[in-house]
Design an enzyme around this catalytic site. Sequence first.
Site: not given
Length: 478
Positions: A388-389
């Site tokens: 999630c980055a």
Amino acid sequence: MPFNATFAPIDPSCTRSVEPSAQQAGRPLPVLGRDVRVPLVTGGEATYAALDYAASAPALQRVWDDVAAYAPYYGSVHRGAGHLSQLSTELFERSRRTVAEFLGCREHDQVVFTRGTTDSLNLLSAALPHGTRVFVFETEHHASLLPWRAHDVTYLDAPRSPEAAVATLESALHGAPAGPKLVCVTGASNVTGEVWPVRELARAAHRHGARLVLDAAQLAPHRPISLVELEADWVALSGHKLYAPFGAGVLAGRADWLVQAEPYLAGGGASRRVARGADGGVEVEWHTTAARHEAGSPNVIGAYALAAACRALTEAGFDGLVAREEELLARLRAGLADVPEVSVLSLFGEGADQVGVVSFVVEGWNSSHFAAALSAEYGIGVRDGLFCAHPLLRTLLGQEGDAPGECGAPETAPGSPSAAGGSPALNAVRVSFGAGTPDEHVDRFTAAVRELVRDGARWNYRTEEGRCVPETPERTAR
């Protein structure tokens, strides 16, 4: 010992599963699942090594015991005249004060209970004054990168040192127009574990009339947090990363923007007075306390569990927690350094301050394949993917594509072309640990990495819905 159901004072803890001396002696804190056995595709089973703390840390046994002791006394808060409702209300508000103390809040700060970091930052985004300009580094987790899109956002390039981060922010703020401004920054990266210069960034923000919100989801489980010392305006975190069960989080900090904003959710609990207006409509007077943004029946057990985790970590002592984690991190780094095919991902470079989070790629391996083999053949749970980055991983891997790669597809080190002339697949492996991690889990992990790189997987794997999974039932010889 039974739960103390009295009001003066309430001691919500039913047990003391760990004393501070346990951590000072260098032992891990007791957590749920520490004795769970899992099957191996190669036969037999192993004690599960949970090395995915950055996604969700296992609940502390102490927290679970405290919650179990309170459960029979559960009641609706702020609503009932009955004994259990009054008890639960007192417990809920005491939990708020416990969290405020844990976060070093100022006297007039508000502590709003939410569902987690993502919810907290979306709440703050909804509360920003009209015309607020937001500054956020591309290195943020999506929870702190995406909530601001309804505002005027300046996305800052990934800095390559803490000093560069401060300089980049100073430059961006210097040229910003007048008006309300907010800086959002992580405390510790969920990809590299590197600790950001929060106090220096907060001071830079304040010099230019901006405020700063700290995403402490990864920092709070590893280091003490103080809004006063860090000079931050708000902090957001999640209970499930702080050794509490899922479902609760916090936004804590300055009250003014929160009080001036429309409630995050409209409903019971947020309203102080509701009446029919002369025009036939409804007139509402909202609360000016944290209740303004806590409409509906709150997650009392979640808030209490979060407070119990804050108490447990405080009593264990962060000095001991940090010292032990640094020892484990040194063992992990040394073990990975012995495998030349492993490339550890870093933004700030060697010597950077770091919590127990490390991401890497392995030459010749798709990261999903590597993680699947660690789980299926060794009983070790890690994370693979982009965590999630996505913008940060693209920067660290030097890639622009989205393809995760097929299971078993060969890869090379970041920035190097593959044998077929393309780029490595866009994914990495992340290992993360914390207060409940035994030494043996780290040692077993580094041994498994060496063995997999040297000898390869002992099983066949296939790609299924974008992930690598072991084939059944046949084995492959090395």
